[in-house]
Design a protein around this motif. Structure first.
Motif, mmCIF file in Angstrom:
data_model
loop_
_atom_site.group_PDB
_atom_site.id
_atom_site.type_symbol
_atom_site.label_atom_id
_atom_site.label_comp_id
_atom_site.label_asym_id
_atom_site.label_seq_id
_atom_site.Cartn_x
_atom_site.Cartn_y
_atom_site.Cartn_z
ATOM 1 N N VAL A 100 39.350 32.521 25.907
ATOM 2 C CA VAL A 100 39.180 33.323 27.118
ATOM 3 C C VAL A 100 40.359 34.274 27.220
ATOM 4 N N ARG A 101 40.080 35.500 27.617
ATOM 5 C CA ARG A 101 41.167 36.468 27.786
ATOM 6 C C ARG A 101 41.898 36.141 29.099
ATOM 7 N N ALA A 102 43.114 35.641 28.989
ATOM 8 C CA ALA A 102 43.876 35.235 30.167
ATOM 9 C C ALA A 102 44.433 36.462 30.884
ATOM 10 N N PRO A 103 44.236 36.574 32.194
ATOM 11 C CA PRO A 103 44.780 37.719 32.923
ATOM 12 C C PRO A 103 46.286 37.584 33.101
ATOM 13 N N THR A 104 46.933 38.702 33.306
ATOM 14 C CA THR A 104 48.350 38.679 33.658
ATOM 15 C C THR A 104 48.487 38.207 35.107
ATOM 16 N N PRO A 105 49.679 37.766 35.517
ATOM 17 C CA PRO A 105 49.845 37.354 36.914
ATOM 18 C C PRO A 105 49.461 38.444 37.916
ATOM 19 N N ALA A 106 49.753 39.713 37.601
ATOM 20 C CA ALA A 106 49.377 40.801 38.507
ATOM 21 C C ALA A 106 47.857 40.955 38.580
ATOM 22 N N GLU A 107 47.182 40.873 37.426
ATOM 23 C CA GLU A 107 45.724 40.964 37.412
ATOM 24 C C GLU A 107 45.087 39.791 38.156
ATOM 25 N N GLU A 108 45.667 38.613 37.988
ATOM 26 C CA GLU A 108 45.117 37.445 38.666
ATOM 27 C C GLU A 108 45.285 37.554 40.175
ATOM 28 N N ALA A 109 46.395 38.147 40.635
ATOM 29 C CA ALA A 109 46.609 38.317 42.073
ATOM 30 C C ALA A 109 45.563 39.253 42.669
ATOM 31 N N VAL A 110 45.275 40.367 41.981
ATOM 32 C CA VAL A 110 44.254 41.297 42.477
ATOM 33 C C VAL A 110 42.871 40.652 42.424
ATOM 34 N N ARG A 111 42.607 39.890 41.369
ATOM 35 C CA ARG A 111 41.313 39.213 41.270
ATOM 36 C C ARG A 111 41.129 38.219 42.417
ATOM 37 N N ASP A 112 42.179 37.476 42.753
ATOM 38 C CA ASP A 112 42.082 36.524 43.859
ATOM 39 C C ASP A 112 41.856 37.243 45.187
ATOM 40 N N LEU A 113 42.471 38.428 45.342
ATOM 41 C CA LEU A 113 42.230 39.217 46.551
ATOM 42 C C LEU A 113 40.767 39.641 46.637
ATOM 43 N N CYS A 114 40.198 40.067 45.516
ATOM 44 C CA CYS A 114 38.788 40.464 45.496
ATOM 45 C C CYS A 114 37.878 39.272 45.770
ATOM 46 N N ARG A 115 38.214 38.125 45.218
ATOM 47 C CA ARG A 115 37.386 36.947 45.453
ATOM 48 C C ARG A 115 37.516 36.448 46.887
#
Length: 346
Positions: A100-115
């Protein structure tokens, strides 16, 4: 844990606590035990990518594996942690696992905001359903469209003979107001993120398409991380689970419903956007403003998508049900989105 040394045929297994200090001791132990680069993996799950980031230092290279794509024997009926660890070690050495392509911490933070925003949308829908079902049980029907300002005034003007009913309705209305406030704050945060790097440019490109505005564009980009990791548009379609399943052998070719694998949220967003292409092609004032200042290449792609997808929607609608048509149009819309996000593909 299962360790398969370079010169070993049988893995060595032991147990490690999922704690930061224990994981750090494990990393140092691996570096002392094995010379050269060390490759390890674990299945994606509720613990996210914290373990991958803790282990992925020094000589240790840690991958997160897609559990649904791990090969399984049809007759295998026993599953334990020890067996799973041994199997992962053996399959990882053989190169049979899909990372799985692991997101960077910054990408994961934005993804959690979207979710979080999508969770709030689902909460509002549930709150509305509670109030709507209560009104339905009491035989109260609003003649117009629900959840408009007129509908809200109608609900507020209802007279309830019992105090308990009034308390319940006020509680349901308060819950809806609270979720609406949450949605407003989250939308404002997403709008601010959409104007910052690295999202500003791709969000502007996606907003050129009919049915895709800032919110949908941000959710798609956050869920897909880096679209450049998909070498072709077909690869992105397959990741979103929009390609038909197939069970063919010899001269027999049998195709079934879409696979529905991959990211369910991104797939739902694309299907919702595809519904807009049932209307005839055109550029209204709102879409014209969204396209202002965008590259001509992307605008031309969006115009081509309008004409092609509308024509395909109407042709398929003559013989197939609406949901089937929309999924087929969504699959082609993904191809246009992939092309828009790949400037080098032009």
């Amino acid at each position: 844990m299962a360790l398969l040394a370079p010169d070993a045929t049988e893995p060595v297994t032991w147990t490690v606590a999922n704690e930061a200090r224990a994981v750090e001791r494990l990393r140092r132990k691996l570096e002392r035990t094995v010379a050269g680069a060390i490759s390890c993996c674990y299945e994606a799950g509720p613990c996210g990518y914290a373990l991958q980031r803790q282990l992925g230092r020094g000589r240790v290279q840690c991958q997160v594996i897609a559990p649904a794509l791990v090969p399984r024997k049809p007759g295998e009926r026993i599953k334990t942690d020890r067996r799973d660890a041994r199997k992962l070690a053996e399959l990882h050495r053989a190169g049979l696992l899909t990372a799985v392509r692991a997101p960077t911490p910054a990408e994961e933070a934005v993804r959690d905001l979207c979710r979080a925003r999508d969770d709030a949308r689902a909460d509002r829908q549930r709150c509305r359903h509670r109030l709507g079902k209560l009104l339905l049980r009491r035989g109260l029907h609003y003649p117009g469209r629900a959840w408009t300002m007129g509908h809200r005034r109608w609900v507020n003007q209802l007279m309830w003979p019992h105090a308990a009913d009034r308390v319940v309705v006020e509680d349901y209305v308060l819950a809806i107001d609270q979720v609406d406030a949450r949605l407003g704050e989250l939308d404002a945060e997403l709008a601010a993120v959409a104007t910052s790097e690295p999202y500003r440019e791709p969000v502007g490109w996606l907003r050129c398409f009919r049915g895709i505005d800032t919110l949908t564009a941000m959710l798609l980009l956050a869920e897909l991380h880096d679209v450049r990791r998909f070498p072709t548009a077909r690869a992105l379609m397959a990741y979103l689970g929009l390609v038909p399943g197939e069970h063919s052998s010899g001269d027999r070719h049998r195709r079934g419903p879409i696979t529905k694998t991959g990211n369910a949220l991104a797939r739902r967003l694309v299907v919702e956007a595809a519904w807009h292409y049932r209307h005839r092609p055109g550029v209204g004032p709102t879409l014209a403003r969204r396209r202002s200042g965008q590259p001509p290449r992307v605008v031309a792609l969006a115009d081509k998508a309008q004409k092609r997808l509308c024509r395909r929607f109407r042709r398929l609608a003559a013989s197939k049900p609406g949901p089937v048509v929309t999924v087929a149009v969504a699959r082609e819309l993904v191809g246009f989105v992939w092309a828009a996000l790949h400037p080098e593909a032009a």
